[in-house]
Design a protein around this motif. Sequence first.
Motif, PDB file in Angstrom:
ATOM      1  N   GLU A 175       0.879  -1.148  -0.081  1.00 47.03           N
ATOM      2  CA  GLU A 175       0.150  -0.008  -0.024  1.00 47.03           C
ATOM      3  C   GLU A 175       0.747   1.255   0.096  1.00 47.03           C
ATOM      4  OE1 GLU A 175      -2.630  -0.537   3.447  1.00 47.03           O
ATOM      5  OE2 GLU A 175      -3.905  -1.610   2.418  1.00 47.03           O
ATOM      6  N   TRP A 218      -0.473   6.746   4.936  1.00 49.00           N
ATOM      7  CA  TRP A 218      -0.561   5.787   6.127  1.00 49.00           C
ATOM      8  C   TRP A 218      -1.618   6.410   7.041  1.00 49.00           C
ATOM      9  CZ3 TRP A 218       1.132   6.590  11.288  1.00 49.00           C
ATOM     10  CH2 TRP A 218       1.153   5.252  12.047  1.00 49.00           C
ATOM     11  N   ILE A 225      -5.005   5.460   5.849  1.00 50.20           N
ATOM     12  CA  ILE A 225      -5.402   4.111   6.234  1.00 50.20           C
ATOM     13  C   ILE A 225      -5.651   3.908   7.685  1.00 50.20           C
ATOM     14  CG2 ILE A 225      -4.189   1.905   6.235  1.00 50.20           C
ATOM     15  CD1 ILE A 225      -2.724   2.499   3.859  1.00 50.20           C
TER      16      ILE A 225
END
Length: 246
Positions: free
Chosen positions: A155, A226, A229
Amino acid sequence: MKKLFIATLLFIGIVSFAQDINQKPARDQKEKLTPEQRNEKHLKKLTSELSLDKKQQEQVKQLLAERSAKAEKFKNVEKDKTKPTDAEKAAFRKQMESEKAANDAKMKTILSADQYTKWTTLKKEHEGKGDHRGKRDMKSSQERDQEHLQKLTTELSLNADQQKKVSELLSDRSTKMEMLKKSRKDTGVPPTDAEKKAMKKQMEEDHKATDTKMKAILNADQYTKWTAIQKEHKDKMKDHKKDPKQ
């Protein structure tokens, strides 16, 4: 062998195939159904989903009864508190897979080709919606960290140096979590409200420390992604607490 662990894993593996494809596990617990009542409920659901004829219903009913009897036997095994090794866990998982394969073979002989195809499809959908926590608990902390690292690598497009640093960070966090779990287990008593508050504060501080370390490891774009997420995961957790059926 560790009897309690065997009992738990085999009970899950043996009974899972027969569970209602769309059924929530907590539902039967609330209704406090007997094994026979659960089997009857599962049979009705399978009959409806797969259009089972009378002969197939009898065969599936017998298969459900055999699996329930085996599950009850393992549930009554004397408890053994010794923690199983990774090798034993692997052996237990292999045994569960063998049980599932045997069940699959029996169902294939009972169902028609179309019914079997539909049954396998429904079973996969059910497994996807199943209790992921149970599956996660079967893995070691190292396995979970490795999966997490692989996901973050994909990711966030982590390079080799970043992967190494994130791996160390995940390992440190897992070690702290294991120590916390062990300390709570060793006390043998539920935490007080004050202890819960202190643990919550400690977790928040650890979370901030992790965030700071991740910011130092990632570049600006990676860190932004990040945090997004993390927020998405946090929102999902909140939604799950509001509605556990999701």
